[in-house]
Design an enzyme around this catalytic site. Structure first.
Site, PDB file in Angstrom:
ATOM      1  N   GLY A   1      34.321  40.075  47.066  1.00 40.23           N
ATOM      2  CA  GLY A   1      34.683  41.383  47.581  1.00 40.23           C
ATOM      3  C   GLY A   1      35.850  41.971  46.809  1.00 40.23           C
ATOM      4  O   GLY A   1      36.542  41.274  46.056  1.00 40.23           O
ATOM      5  N   CYS A   2      36.082  43.262  47.005  1.00 35.16           N
ATOM      6  CA  CYS A   2      37.142  43.943  46.256  1.00 35.16           C
ATOM      7  C   CYS A   2      38.524  43.496  46.712  1.00 35.16           C
ATOM      8  O   CYS A   2      39.366  43.109  45.883  1.00 35.16           O
ATOM      9  CB  CYS A   2      36.984  45.453  46.382  1.00 35.16           C
ATOM     10  N   TYR A   3      38.783  43.524  48.011  1.00 35.70           N
ATOM     11  CA  TYR A   3      40.071  43.026  48.507  1.00 35.70           C
ATOM     12  C   TYR A   3      40.298  41.554  48.130  1.00 35.70           C
ATOM     13  O   TYR A   3      41.380  41.199  47.657  1.00 35.70           O
ATOM     14  CB  TYR A   3      40.156  43.174  50.030  1.00 35.70           C
TER      15      TYR A   3
ATOM     16  N   THR B   1      39.219  39.875  45.593  1.00 35.13           N
ATOM     17  CA  THR B   1      39.515  39.742  44.165  1.00 35.13           C
ATOM     18  C   THR B   1      40.993  39.990  43.894  1.00 35.13           C
ATOM     19  O   THR B   1      41.663  39.193  43.227  1.00 35.13           O
ATOM     20  CB  THR B   1      38.652  40.715  43.347  1.00 35.13           C
ATOM     21  N   ALA B   2      41.510  41.098  44.397  1.00 32.56           N
ATOM     22  CA  ALA B   2      42.918  41.428  44.174  1.00 32.56           C
ATOM     23  C   ALA B   2      43.841  40.406  44.826  1.00 32.56           C
ATOM     24  O   ALA B   2      44.821  39.952  44.217  1.00 32.56           O
ATOM     25  CB  ALA B   2      43.216  42.832  44.712  1.00 32.56           C
TER      26      ALA B   2
END
Length: 345
Positions: free
Chosen positions: A148-150, A152-153
């Site tokens: 997911g995007c969150y 990953t960060a």
């Protein structure tokens, strides 16, 4: 190599199309969508006129298996769990950008994703596609669960210090903010212009579907159960994620020592950039690119480490990382097709 995108008319799908158009080894030869089948792609996205002009088709697994080597699935949650196994059984390699194969425990899906899980055999076989951390496993995988995007960060920011054993893993707080494109293209009141413009709001406190994903990976890395406090916010911009994370240090390390640790950890990773001491990354500095930029500061007064991690949610948080994983799976230079400068300003 012939590739296809299922769900090619959403934001993640069209970002795959944008990046694949510049890839020297992959030919996008099919764009598939249940809802837009029969339309020309330029009807949905006029900016592709004269560049990528294809008719959008419905999924035909048999035909896809005869003509394609790899398929990206950029479908809504709960859809790819039924499609991907059919493709894998036909020998097609797959990269799933939805969340259907990220969690190993099938019992978590009804609670966090509100749908039934994929088969347990496929959940266990899935390789988690956090490129910089699981490169060796990705290289051997038949199909990838793209992060997911969150996550990953957050994970790229937390893993080096957690793996070094320099923090108390029970003190992780993630304050995360995302642009509106993270919610996808489907219209909703939550992303209506009048609701988001000049507004900042928190959402899904304690129930965000990315919580178990982040906890699963941190627990594996830290070799003990890790629980996080995770607060997500919607900000009035199109792209970008910033995770500001707070953890308690259990060793007296200076900011310089911590920055040196991160430089060493990511020394062979082209897409992770560590800021020098006293310099903080901004979302605009990674806009449109596959970079993750990280800034670090040890607050000597409180003994806490502050980690700031930024990505473009549609690129490093979705399509860019998926292409990076395709490159790894094919033993290509993993920057292939992704060497684009961030768009600034």
């Amino acid at each position: 190599m012939k590739v296809a995108v299922i769900g090619g008319t959403g934001y993640g799908g069209v970002e795959l199309i944008r990046l694949l158009a510049h890839h020297p080894h992959a030919e996008l030869s099919a764009v598939l969508s249940h809802t837009q089948s029969g339309k020309d792609l330029v009807e949905v996205y006029p900016h592709l006129t004269g560049i990528v002009e294809q008719t959008v088709h419905a999924l035909d697994v048999e035909q896809l298996a005869e003509t394609h080597d790899l398929v990206f699935l950029a479908t809504p949650s709960g859809v790819s769990k039924d499609i991907l196994p059919q493709l894998v059984e036909k020998g097609i390699r797959c990269i799933d950008l939805a969340g259907d194969f990220r969690l190993k425990d099938p019992q978590l899906y009804p609670q966090w994703y509100h749908h039934e899980p994929a088969s347990d055999a496929y959940l266990q076989k899935a390789v988690y596609g956090l490129s910089e951390i699981y490169r060796e496993e990705i290289a051997q995988a038949q199909f990838i669960a793209n992060p997911g995007c969150y996550p990953t960060a957050a994970l790229l920011g937390l893993i080096p210090i957690l793996k070094a054993g320099w923090i108390d893993p029970h003190t992780v707080i993630i304050d995360a903010k995302s642009g509106v494109s993270g919610a996808g293209r489907k219209q909703s009141l939550a992303t209506h212009f009048s609701e988001t413009n000049e507004n900042l709001k928190v959402y899904k406190l304690g129930v965000h579907q990315h919580i178990p994903e982040i906890e699963q990976i941190l627990s594996n890395v830290g070799q003990q159960e890790v629980k996080i406090t995770f607060a997500t916010h919607l900000v009035p911009m199109t792209r970008g994620i910033m995770c500001t994370m707070y953890v308690q240090l259990n060793e007296g390390k200076t900011t310089k020592e911590i920055i040196d640790l991160y430089h060493s950890f990511y020394e062979r990773d082209a897409f992770v950039r560590i800021r020098p001491e006293g310099v903080w990354p901004a979302t605009k500095e990674v806009y449109g690119s596959n970079y993750c930029d990280i800034g670090l500061a040890h607050d000597q007064r409180t003994g806490r480490l502050v980690i700031v991690s930024v990505i473009d949610n549609l690129v490093k948080g979705a399509a860019g990382q998926a292409i990076q994983n395709m490159n790894i799976m094919n033993n290509w230079d993993e920057t292939t097709g992704l060497n684009v400068l961030p768009v600034y300003p």
